[in-house]
Design an enzyme around this catalytic site. Sequence first.
Site, mmCIF file in Angstrom:
data_model
loop_
_atom_site.group_PDB
_atom_site.id
_atom_site.type_symbol
_atom_site.label_atom_id
_atom_site.label_comp_id
_atom_site.label_asym_id
_atom_site.label_seq_id
_atom_site.Cartn_x
_atom_site.Cartn_y
_atom_site.Cartn_z
ATOM 1 N N CYS A 59 -18.027 -5.628 -5.292
ATOM 2 C CA CYS A 59 -16.902 -6.790 -4.244
ATOM 3 C C CYS A 59 -17.433 -6.559 -2.292
ATOM 4 C CB CYS A 59 -15.434 -6.799 -4.741
ATOM 5 S SG CYS A 59 -14.900 -5.197 -3.859
ATOM 6 N N CYS A 62 -15.484 -0.947 -1.498
ATOM 7 C CA CYS A 62 -15.549 0.658 -0.716
ATOM 8 C C CYS A 62 -15.794 0.830 0.298
ATOM 9 C CB CYS A 62 -16.118 1.339 -1.594
ATOM 10 S SG CYS A 62 -15.335 1.635 -3.586
ATOM 11 N N CYS A 154 -15.933 1.089 -9.581
ATOM 12 C CA CYS A 154 -17.120 0.289 -10.498
ATOM 13 C C CYS A 154 -18.320 1.048 -10.753
ATOM 14 C CB CYS A 154 -17.560 -0.584 -10.095
ATOM 15 S SG CYS A 154 -16.862 -1.633 -9.195
ATOM 16 N N CYS A 186 -9.876 2.456 -6.143
ATOM 17 C CA CYS A 186 -10.554 0.618 -6.720
ATOM 18 C C CYS A 186 -9.510 0.280 -4.997
ATOM 19 C CB CYS A 186 -10.004 0.258 -7.246
ATOM 20 S SG CYS A 186 -10.709 -1.698 -7.056
ATOM 21 N N HIS A 224 2.325 11.189 -10.398
ATOM 22 C CA HIS A 224 3.825 11.726 -11.035
ATOM 23 C C HIS A 224 4.116 12.518 -10.507
ATOM 24 C CE1 HIS A 224 7.074 10.417 -14.092
ATOM 25 N NE2 HIS A 224 6.550 11.503 -14.495
ATOM 26 N N CYS A 227 5.245 12.202 -7.197
ATOM 27 C CA CYS A 227 5.772 11.173 -6.624
ATOM 28 C C CYS A 227 6.782 11.521 -5.811
ATOM 29 C CB CYS A 227 6.047 10.254 -7.633
ATOM 30 S SG CYS A 227 6.432 8.627 -7.775
ATOM 31 N N CYS A 251 12.532 4.367 -9.974
ATOM 32 C CA CYS A 251 10.495 4.913 -10.655
ATOM 33 C C CYS A 251 10.764 3.348 -11.146
ATOM 34 C CB CYS A 251 10.542 5.675 -12.151
ATOM 35 S SG CYS A 251 9.813 5.735 -12.675
ATOM 36 N N CYS A 257 3.999 1.451 -13.661
ATOM 37 C CA CYS A 257 3.273 2.207 -13.519
ATOM 38 C C CYS A 257 2.413 3.390 -13.908
ATOM 39 C CB CYS A 257 4.151 2.884 -12.985
ATOM 40 S SG CYS A 257 3.725 4.612 -12.056
ATOM 41 N N CYS A 266 -3.363 10.409 -3.815
ATOM 42 C CA CYS A 266 -2.260 9.598 -3.584
ATOM 43 C C CYS A 266 -0.862 9.676 -2.690
ATOM 44 C CB CYS A 266 -2.267 7.715 -4.179
ATOM 45 S SG CYS A 266 -4.429 7.479 -4.456
ATOM 46 N N CYS A 278 0.444 3.074 -2.186
ATOM 47 C CA CYS A 278 0.983 1.963 -3.544
ATOM 48 C C CYS A 278 2.344 2.296 -3.972
ATOM 49 C CB CYS A 278 -0.016 1.979 -4.913
ATOM 50 S SG CYS A 278 -1.509 1.794 -4.460
ATOM 51 N N CYS A 285 1.256 2.449 -9.505
ATOM 52 C CA CYS A 285 -0.449 2.705 -9.876
ATOM 53 C C CYS A 285 -0.603 2.259 -10.465
ATOM 54 C CB CYS A 285 0.399 4.363 -9.942
ATOM 55 S SG CYS A 285 -1.518 4.679 -10.561
ATOM 56 N N CYS A 288 -6.095 3.861 -10.472
ATOM 57 C CA CYS A 288 -7.723 3.417 -10.745
ATOM 58 C C CYS A 288 -8.342 4.481 -10.228
ATOM 59 C CB CYS A 288 -7.243 1.973 -8.987
ATOM 60 S SG CYS A 288 -6.892 2.689 -7.386
HETATM 61 S S1 SF4 Z 1 6.856 5.438 -10.082
HETATM 62 FE FE1 SF4 Z 1 5.013 5.941 -11.848
HETATM 63 S S2 SF4 Z 1 4.725 7.747 -10.723
HETATM 64 FE FE2 SF4 Z 1 6.279 7.910 -9.685
HETATM 65 S S3 SF4 Z 1 8.511 9.170 -10.978
HETATM 66 FE FE3 SF4 Z 1 7.923 6.650 -11.641
HETATM 67 S S4 SF4 Z 1 6.037 6.729 -13.336
HETATM 68 FE FE4 SF4 Z 1 6.310 8.525 -12.203
HETATM 69 S S1 SF4 Z 2 -3.274 2.796 -8.126
HETATM 70 FE FE1 SF4 Z 2 -2.547 4.378 -7.617
HETATM 71 S S2 SF4 Z 2 -4.810 5.953 -7.984
HETATM 72 FE FE2 SF4 Z 2 -5.131 3.789 -7.271
HETATM 73 S S3 SF4 Z 2 -4.711 4.119 -4.852
HETATM 74 FE FE3 SF4 Z 2 -2.620 3.060 -5.717
HETATM 75 S S4 SF4 Z 2 -1.212 5.163 -6.542
HETATM 76 FE FE4 SF4 Z 2 -3.424 5.477 -5.776
#
Ligand code: SF4
Ligand code: SF4
Length: 365
Positions: A59, A62, A154, A186, A224, A227, A251, A257, A266, A278, A285, A288
């Site tokens: 697409c 990137c 991809c 992605c 995780h 996070c 959470c 997630c 990330c 994200c 999340c 991706c």
């Molecule tokens: S939001 Fe997602 S990555 Fe963050 S603590 Fe909760 S499950 Fe884990």
């Molecule tokens: S979906 Fe998850 S791995 Fe992908 S950019 Fe967002 S936080 Fe990062």
Amino acid sequence: MDFQSRLEARGLSRRDFIKLIGTVTAALQLPAIYQPRIAQAVENAANKPAVIWLEGQDCTGCTESILSSFNPGPTEIVLDLLSIRYHETIMAGAGETAESWLAENIKQGGYLLVVEGSIPTADDRFLTIGGRPFRQILQEAAANAAAVVPIGACACYGGIPAAGPTEAKGVQDIISGKPIINLPGCPVKPNWLLGTILHYLVFNQVPELDSNKRPLAYFGGLLHDNCPRRGHFEKGEFLTDWNDPAQKDFCLLLRGCKGPKTYTDCAQSWWNDGVNFCINASSPCAGCTQPEFYAAGLSDNRAGLAPLYVRTDTMSLPGIGGVNPETAGKVMAGASVAGAGIHLVGNIATGRLKQEKAEEGRRDK
Ligand code: SF4
Ligand code: SF4
């Protein structure tokens, strides 16, 4: 055009260039002692065909990610200085001129081959460029490349197109006998590409990779574990109602997630020059960076991470058994009150203890 002229064409003085390299070195978390080596590597690479960039089923996200994140930023400037010899979206040439330019550069060899987008395998006619199948162009370009760098979900693992009728595959399913450095996502994050290219130019070797061919420097840790919402996870505080302000930082596990299964930096290195990512924007999340982001492309029928916003697998808690994801928050909070080690419960809830053995063997040394 010599290197100094190329700098001037970008409106950069030598001093600006050195300053830029200082920024890049810091962003790559390398000590300042590496600055002269990086500057020299960029200068050397500017005089040879450093990068050929092919686009398959994509697409162009990137490319957008790389070029639009700053305006212009270190990634764009360095990539420009690195002499991208062929890139369908940004090059001025088109048609036969562009294709003969590509053939000329392939003949010279020794470049890094960046690939964006997947490769159709159901029928080569799904994607042709200049009348030739993309698969064939990729194979020819890979044959003379020093290394291949698929970028985005991809190109790495088939991604979203793998869920469609083209039976799309990632580069690693088509190309063998060449070093492959997967940079999924992605889209791909700009500093992953910049850092990987510079690492290769400076050290002349592929960075340390995991079993999915991803650099450990960027994909070595679970999202995780780093996070910012992890504290709420430990307390059993899960967001269930998007409209409840009291839950806004809770959470996102129950909202689908995939952070407990996703390897990425990330959470430590945010997108758009550290502006956000994200989960901090309250978006679960999607996983991706994982091969199973879209599972249709996997040959081993592994369970996929889709759909978004839905927790798909059940949890098993000790002494409790299977737990409905929608009530897991209450169960975990209850376990905390009862004195159970909430961290242990959390690990089991995310399936980590069950997966521990499998994870032990997932890294290539
Ligand atoms: S939001 Fe997602 S990555 Fe963050 S603590 Fe909760 S499950 Fe884990
Ligand atoms: S979906 Fe998850 S791995 Fe992908 S950019 Fe967002 S936080 Fe990062």
